[in-house]
Design an enzyme around this catalytic site. Structure first.
Site, short mmCIF file in Angstrom:
data_model
loop_
_atom_site.label_atom_id
_atom_site.label_comp_id
_atom_site.label_asym_id
_atom_site.label_seq_id
_atom_site.Cartn_x
_atom_site.Cartn_y
_atom_site.Cartn_z
N ASP A 23 0.83 -1.21 0.00
CA ASP A 23 0.00 0.00 0.00
C ASP A 23 0.86 1.26 0.00
OD1 ASP A 23 -1.98 -1.86 0.25
OD2 ASP A 23 -2.50 -1.39 2.32
N LYS A 81 -5.64 12.41 11.48
CA LYS A 81 -5.46 11.51 10.34
C LYS A 81 -6.45 11.77 9.21
CE LYS A 81 -5.19 6.66 8.96
NZ LYS A 81 -5.20 5.23 9.38
N ASP A 134 -4.56 2.54 -4.65
CA ASP A 134 -3.17 2.69 -4.21
C ASP A 134 -2.71 1.47 -3.41
OD1 ASP A 134 -4.72 3.11 -1.99
OD2 ASP A 134 -3.50 4.73 -1.17
#
Length: 730
Positions: free
Chosen positions: A431, A506, A663
C-alpha cells in the site's frame, strides 16, 4: 350537437379529394407500394427466423450485429422509459395481492389485499421549514417482513465470470459475453461518453490493455474463511465487524406527562429506529455478498471484468463480492493459482500478517513486523485450530478476516517440514503511504513532502500523520504558554494539548489531498473529540474543533507547501475555464480523455399513468465552484489510476498475477519483491514526463483566448530516490 356540426363542416373543408382510382398512374403507384410492403414483410420474417435460429445456437454476437443494422430500432428516450416503467409498476399493483394468515384477518375470513400501493406523502424539512409531496410505492407489512430477513431473492446480473472476459476493443465492446458492458461509468454525463466514443482506438489501447490485464486475474473462494463467517452469521453476527442480526429494542413509552421526559423518549425512539434501519441495510449487504460467495465456492476459479470511472480509476464490474470490498470480501477471496512461497515469500507473508493486524505494528520496520509475527506463533496456531472456541487472537486485528486467512496460510507453512515449498494462494498487499500526497510531492519535486510520505529511504517508514500531529502539538504548546487575555487561542490550546495524536488529525491529512475545506476539517476533528468525551460543553467543543482545524491546516501547509501551491494552481486554472462556461477536460498519461461532468441541473416534468414525475436533467451551464474544487482531486485520481494500470501491464508481462485497489497493489507473496521493483520504476517513469507542462499546454491550445496562471515553483527532489525507498509502498 353544435360542436359535432362544426367539426363535420371543418372536416369537409380540410379533407382532400380522394384520388381517382381510374387514373393509371395512381394504380401503378399503389401496386408498387404494396409490392414494397410485401418485400419488407418477407425480409422481416426472414430476419426473425434467422435470429431465432442464432439464439438457439447461442450465437449472440451475430444476433447483435443483425439488430444493429436495423435503422428503425432507435433507443427510447428518458420520457418513454419513465412512462413505460410507471405503467409496469401500475400493472404490478393491479395484479399483485397477498393473503394474510387466518389468525391475522380478525374474523377468520380469507380476504386478499394489495401487495403494493401508491401513496402520496408530505415530507417536511425542519431545517428549511419547507414541505413537499412525494409519490411512494409501499409494500404490505407481510411482504416487507418476508423480504427483510434475507437478500437471496434478489437477482444479481453482473456476477463474476467463469471464463476470461472479452478483451476491450471499444466503448461498448468488451468484458461480459452477453450483458451490456461499457468501458466507462459515465452516469448520464453525455459529453464524457461522446468524447470516449470519438477517441481513436489506438489512443485507448494502453487503457484497454490494462483493463484486460486486471480482468484476466483468476480468483477463488477461501472455503475455510467462508466457513467461519457462516458460523458467525448463523449465530447472530456481531463479531469481526459483522453487524448484529437482531434489531435494537425500541424504548418503552414512559408513564408520565412530563414533556421533557416524553421528548427524551421520542429522541431515543428515533435513534433506535435509525440504528435498526442502518442494521437492516448492512444485513442486506452481507447477505448479498454471502449469496455470491456460496454460489461461487465450488468453482475452480472466476474472473472480474473491469471498467473505469470518468477519472480513469479501475473497478470490478461485479458490485458485491470483489477485492475492492470490505474486510469480509477480501478475506473470502484468494488467487485461484497457487505459487510456492520460497524464502522471500515466507518473509513477506509474515510482514503481511503484521500489516493486517495493524494497531501501530504496520509502522514498524520490516524486521520489526517479522518479529511481531514470530512472537505470536502460538496465537496464530490457536486462531487456525479454534477460530471461535479459542483465544480469538485474530479478532483483535484491524482486518480480522484477512488476518485469519493469513494465519491459515502461515500456519500451514510453519507446520510443514519445508515451509518455503508451501503453496500459497494468498494475495499480499503493498500500500502507498498517503498516496495522494506522494503524487503531489512527485509533481512538485518537494524534498520535505517526499521525506514525509516515504519517497526517500529510511530505517523505518515515515508516518505523515504522526509528523503532522507532532507539528500541531508544537503549535498548541506554544499557544498554551501565552496569556489568554491577549491570545484567545491559549485556552483552546490548554484544553487540547493532551489530546493531540495521529488519530485526531489523520482524516484531515488524508482528505487534504482531495481539497478538504476548513469546515470539513473542523467537522472531522469535532467528531474525533466528541468520541473521546473529554469536552462535555457543546460550545466549548465547537470552539476547540475550530482551533484544532486551523492549526492542522497550518501544519499541513508548512509540511506540504508544494502540494498546496499545485492544488491552488489547478483550482485557479479550473476557475478560468469554468468561468467561460466550459467544463475542465484533460487527457491522462495513458491517453484517456477526461471531462468533468459537473453541470447545473434543470427540472423536467413528465406526466405518467401514476403521477407527474419531476426528473433532473443536465443543462448547458457548468457549476463553476464544483468544477474548481473537484479538479485537483480528480486530476490526482487520474494520475494514481494511470500508475496502477502501468504497473498492472508491466507485472503481467513479467509473469506475475496482479490485482489493484487504487493505491494498494496485490500479488503472490513470492512475487512481492519483483512487483515492488516494477511499481517504483513505473512511478518514476510516470513523473519523468512533464505532466504539469503538458496540462498547461493543452489548456492553452483548447482556450487560446484565456489567460492561465504560471506554473508553480518546484523543488529539486530527485525522482530516482524512489527506486531505493523500501517504504514507498509497504
Amino acid at each position: 350537437m353544435r360542436f359535432l356540426e362544426k367539426t363535420k363542416k371543418k372536416k369537409n373543408l380540410t379533407d382532400k379529394k380522394p384520388e381517382d382510382k381510374s387514373d393509371p398512374v395512381a394504380i401503378e403507384q399503389e401496386k408498387l407500394t404494396i409490392s414494397e410492403q410485401e418485400k419488407l414483410t418477407k425480409e422481416k420474417e426472414r430476419l426473425r427466423k434467422k435470429v431465432n435460429k442464432l439464439i438457439k445456437k447461442q450465437k449472440m454476437k451475430q444476433v447483435r450485429e443483425i439488430v444493429k443494422e436495423q435503422e428503425d430500432l432507435k433507443p427510447w428516450g428518458q420520457e418513454a422509459h419513465v412512462k413505460v416503467g410507471c405503467r409496469l409498476i401500475q400493472l404490478l399493483m393491479d395484479t399483485a395481492y397477498i393473503q394474510p394468515p387466518v389468525d391475522q384477518s380478525g374474523d377468520g375470513s380469507l380476504d386478499i389485499c394489495p401487495a403494493f400501493v401508491h401513496v402520496l406523502k408530505t415530507v417536511t424539512k425542519d431545517a428549511q421549514k419547507t414541505s413537499r409531496r412525494y409519490g411512494m410505492i409501499e409494500c404490505d407489512p407481510l411482504v416487507h417482513k418476508g423480504m427483510e430477513k434475507t437478500a437471496r431473492h434478489m437477482v444479481i446480473p453482473y456476477m463474476p465470470m467463469l471464463v476470461p472476459p472479452i478483451n476491450w476493443t471499444g466503448y461498448d465492446r468488451g468484458a461480459y459475453l452477453f450483458l451490456p458492458s461499457y468501458v466507462m461509468r459515465t452516469h448520464g454525463a453525455k459529453q464524457q461518453r461522446q468524447v470516449v466514443k470519438r477517441t481513436p482506438r489506438t489512443q485507448l489501447e494502453p487503457v484497454f490493455e490494462a483493463l484486460d490485464t486486471l480482468g484476466s486475474t483468476k480468483w477463488r473462494v477461501n472455503k475455510r474463511v467462508l466457513g467461519v463467517i457462516d458460523r458467525i452469521w448463523a449465530n447472530g453476527g456481531h463479531l469481526a465487524d459483522l453487524v448484529d442480526r437482531e434489531d435494537v429494542p425500541l424504548p418503552e413509552e414512559p408513564d408520565t406527562e412530563d414533556e421533557t421526559e416524553i421528548k427524551k423518549w421520542k429522541w431515543k425512539v428515533k435513534d433506535a429506529k435509525k440504528e435498526n434501519s442502518e442494521r437492516h441495510s448492512q444485513r442486506c449487504d452481507i447477505e448479498l455478498k454471502l449469496a455470491v460467495s456460496r454460489k461461487m465456492k465450488d468453482e475452480e476459479g472466476f474472473y472480474y471484468p473491469h471498467n473505469l470511472d470518468f477519472r480513469g480509476r479501475a473497478y470490478p464490474m461485479h458490485p458485491y463480492l470483489n477485492h475492492l470490498g470490505s474486510d469480509m470480501c477480501r478475506g473470502i477471496l484468494e488467487f485461484s493459482e497457487g505459487r510456492r512461497l520460497g524464502k522471500s515469500g515466507l518473509r513477506w507473508l509474515k510482514i503481511h500478517l503484521a500489516n493486517l493486524y495493524a494497531g501501530g505494528v504496520d509502522k514498524l520496520s520490516f524486521d520489526g513486523r517479522v518479529a511481531f509475527t514470530e512472537n505470536h506463533v502460538d496465537e496464530i496456531f490457536d486462531s487456525v485450530d479454534r477460530p471461535l472456541e479459542g483465544r480469538r487472537w485474530w479478532l483483535g486485528a484491524e482486518d480480522p478476516f484477512q488476518c485469519l486467512a493469513a494465519c491459515i496460510n502461515l500456519a500451514e507453512a510453519l507446520r510443514s517440514p519445508s515451509p518455503e515449498t508451501t503453496v500459497s494462494y494468498m494475495p499480499v498487499h503493498q500500500d502507498g503511504s498517503c498516496n495522494g500526497l506522494q503524487h503531489y510531492a512527485a509533481l512538485g519535486r518537494d524534498k520535505l513532502g517526499a521525506a514525509a510520505v516515504n519517497l526517500v529511504g529510511g530505517e523505518k517508514p515515515a508516518d505523515v500523520y504522526s509528523g503532522i500531529a507532532a507539528r500541531v502539538l508544537d503549535i498548541m504548546r506554544s499557544d498554551a504558554e501565552k496569556d489568554p487575555a491577549t491570545n484567545p487561542n491559549a485556552l483552546h490550546a490548554r484544553l487540547l494539548v493532551n489530546q493531540v495524536d495521529r488519530k485526531l488529525v489523520k482524516q484531515t491529512v488524508m482528505t487534504s489531498v482531495y481539497g478538504v475545506t476548513y469546515v470539513g476539517a473542523r467537522d472531522q476533528i469535532k467528531r474525533r473529540l466528541k468520541e473521546r468525551g473529554n469536552i462535555a460543553d457543546d460550545s466549548a467543543l465547537f470552539a476547540a474543533a475550530c482551533y484544532a482545524a486551523r492549526t492542522t491546516l497550518t501544519a499541513l501547509g508548512e509540511m506540504f507547501e508544494a502540494a498546496r501551491s499545485i492544488m491552488s494552481w489547478l483550482g485557479e486554472c479550473a476557475k478560468v475555464i469554468a468561468s467561460e462556461n466550459h467544463p475542465v477536460r484533460w487527457t491522462t498519461p495513458l491517453g484517456l480523455p477526461v471531462v468533468q461532468p459537473y453541470r447545473q441541473l434543470g427540472r423536467h416534468l413528465i406526466k405518467t399513468s401514476l403521477q407527474v414525475l419531476t426528473l433532473q436533467r443536465e443543462t448547458d451551464k457548468v457549476m463553476v465552484k464544483r468544477q474548481r474544487t473537484a479538479f485537483p482531486p480528480n486530476f490526482v485520481h487520474s494520475l494514481d489510476g494511470s500508475h496502477m494500470m502501468m504497473t498492472a501491464v508491466a507485472c503481467k508481462k513479467a509473469g506475475l498475477n496482479f490485482a489493484g485497489v487504487h493505491d494498494s497493489y496485490w500479488t503472490h507473496a513470492c512475487d512481492v519483491d519483483e512487483m515492488n521493483r516494477i511499481l517504483r520504476e513505473k512511478f518514476v517513469e510516470l513523473y519523468e514526463a512533464p505532466i504539469l507542462e503538458n496540462l498547461l499546454e493543452s489548456f492553452q491550445e483548447s482556450f487560446p483566448n484565456l489567460t492561465f496562471p504560471p506554473l508553480p515553483d518546484r523543488g529539486d527532489f530527485d525522482l530516482r530516490d524512489v527506486l531505493e525507498s523500501p517504504y514507498f509502498f509497504n
